[in-house]
Scaffold this motif. Sequence first.
Motif, PDB file in Angstrom:
ATOM      1  N   ASN A   1      -3.136   1.920 -12.528  1.00  0.00           N
ATOM      2  CA  ASN A   1      -2.982   2.605 -11.245  1.00  0.00           C
ATOM      3  C   ASN A   1      -2.266   1.697 -10.247  1.00  0.00           C
ATOM      4  OD1 ASN A   1      -3.410   3.804  -8.671  1.00  0.00           O
ATOM      5  ND2 ASN A   1      -5.161   4.931  -9.496  1.00  0.00           N
TER       6      ASN A   1
ATOM      7  N   VAL B   1      -1.920   2.081  -7.109  1.00  0.00           N
ATOM      8  CA  VAL B   1      -2.688   1.918  -5.875  1.00  0.00           C
ATOM      9  C   VAL B   1      -3.678   0.759  -6.009  1.00  0.00           C
ATOM     10  CG1 VAL B   1      -4.304   3.029  -4.273  1.00  0.00           C
ATOM     11  CG2 VAL B   1      -2.447   4.362  -5.301  1.00  0.00           C
TER      12      VAL B   1
ATOM     13  N   LEU C   1       0.828  -1.213   0.000  1.00  0.00           N
ATOM     14  CA  LEU C   1       0.000   0.000   0.000  1.00  0.00           C
ATOM     15  C   LEU C   1       0.862   1.263   0.000  1.00  0.00           C
ATOM     16  CD1 LEU C   1      -2.831  -1.040   2.497  1.00  0.00           C
ATOM     17  CD2 LEU C   1      -3.024  -0.731   0.026  1.00  0.00           C
ATOM     18  N   ALA C   2       1.920   1.260   0.811  1.00  0.00           N
ATOM     19  CA  ALA C   2       2.813   2.423   0.840  1.00  0.00           C
ATOM     20  C   ALA C   2       3.484   2.615  -0.516  1.00  0.00           C
ATOM     21  CB  ALA C   2       3.860   2.254   1.935  1.00  0.00           C
TER      22      ALA C   2
ATOM     23  N   HIS D   1       2.026   6.161  -7.255  1.00  0.00           N
ATOM     24  CA  HIS D   1       0.988   6.890  -7.988  1.00  0.00           C
ATOM     25  C   HIS D   1       1.019   8.391  -7.702  1.00  0.00           C
ATOM     26  CE1 HIS D   1      -2.619   7.015 -10.425  1.00  0.00           C
ATOM     27  NE2 HIS D   1      -3.228   7.756  -9.508  1.00  0.00           N
ATOM     28  N   TYR D   2       1.330   8.751  -6.458  1.00  0.00           N
ATOM     29  CA  TYR D   2       1.199  10.155  -6.066  1.00  0.00           C
ATOM     30  C   TYR D   2       2.538  10.846  -5.762  1.00  0.00           C
ATOM     31  CZ  TYR D   2      -3.684   8.760  -5.441  1.00  0.00           C
ATOM     32  OH  TYR D   2      -4.949   8.271  -5.634  1.00  0.00           O
TER      33      TYR D   2
ATOM     34  N   GLY E   1       2.414   1.495  -3.455  1.00  0.00           N
ATOM     35  CA  GLY E   1       1.421   1.886  -4.449  1.00  0.00           C
ATOM     36  C   GLY E   1       1.086   3.363  -4.361  1.00  0.00           C
ATOM     37  N   SER E   2       0.938   3.869  -3.136  1.00  0.00           N
ATOM     38  CA  SER E   2       0.608   5.284  -2.949  1.00  0.00           C
ATOM     39  C   SER E   2       1.753   6.184  -3.413  1.00  0.00           C
ATOM     40  CB  SER E   2       0.291   5.557  -1.477  1.00  0.00           C
ATOM     41  OG  SER E   2      -0.821   4.791  -1.056  1.00  0.00           O
ATOM     42  N   LEU E   3       2.972   5.824  -3.023  1.00  0.00           N
ATOM     43  CA  LEU E   3       4.130   6.627  -3.442  1.00  0.00           C
ATOM     44  C   LEU E   3       4.340   6.559  -4.953  1.00  0.00           C
ATOM     45  CD1 LEU E   3       6.672   5.769  -0.591  1.00  0.00           C
ATOM     46  CD2 LEU E   3       5.644   8.007  -1.054  1.00  0.00           C
TER      47      LEU E   3
END
Length: 397
Positions: free
Chosen positions: A252, A254, A157-158, A164-165, A160-162
């Motif tokens: 994506n 995330v 999750l960390a 994508h964003y 994926g978030s980093l």
Amino acid sequence: MTSPEANNSARRRRLAFVAASASLVATFAASASPIPLYNTYRAAAGITNADLSLTVVGYFVGTIGALLCLGRLSNHLGRRPASLLTLALLAAGCLVLLRVPSIGPLVAGRFLMGLGAGLASSSLTSFIVDAAPARPAWVASVVTSQAPMLGLTIGALASGSLTHYGPAPTITVYLAMIAGLVVCAGLIVASPETAAPAPGLLASLRPRVFLPPRARRLVPVAACVFVSTWAMGAFYQAFSPSIVADQLHSRNAVVVALVFSAYMAPSVVGAPIGGRFRPATAQRLGMGIFLVGMAGILGSLVAVTIVGFLIASVVAGAGQGIAVSASIRGLLHGTTPAERAPVLAATYLLCYTGAMVPSLIAGQLSHAFSLVQLTLGYGALAVIATVVTLIGARDPD
């Protein structure tokens, strides 16, 4: 009244438990961090599904090698030095993955992470069992079996978030993981040693698998549980990016992380539920739930429904948590401190071997068979494992 010395000893023991548990989570968080980047690597470096399966095999080869040769290292080196070596190997893997122009560095980085994860599966888990509180009695088996699943979830999750964003995702992800590993290393340094180093360090490096006689009758059922559930975990590692890209038509990162976590995260919830039952009962319950989830996963892929796929993944993951933690609890029952590291090494050797072999086969078959057909093979494995568990599960003496 408890003396100040006893209170201080108890506090330091709690610190060791927290430090070892956090380090085990961080180890597997780091090992999961490349997964949401796989679609990025596929687009930028021309990496195929077969290549991604090869990275899973590279990871498991490193893990199995560490379990065979380093499984008793913490008995002779001490829990703290072996734990620090674990964290160093994961950090080295992250450093290699800072630049991935082709499949080679990706396999090399995953191999180093596998070495670290394999060493963690004996050293950090033994550290946790040594320092765990006496009550509740199931806490050590739950933490040792589910901290990896929690770590994989957090890491995916960390990452994926980093990805994508965040800025420069193929670099930022790994720098964040290295920072977490460094914090855990500081906690380990501050913790007390729980196992006095013993002579025979070089001899301990010879490959050896050890289980005490009282645990051996539990191995066939435990092996079926480990192989079928961990094989499915490897399936998610190798194919969740493809499921998201090809079945759900999304790039994506995330979403990749959420699909991967849908199987891993519920395992953490399932494990304490299994702790309320005798090991054999929990094994049967967990594998029954796991099989229901597997049927749902296959059905949702045929119907191309992401909601159904996520729900079925959650069900299968919860069943995995119940069955795996119960199996580890049975194998650890009655072990001495000196037996814990080799018993846990043998346990995770079964887990990782069971995950690697189907992954290697699936990677080769991915050229000729569809994702649904490959999933059907994993479902057949789950059916066999569930039948064996229902018939053969036994409680430890």
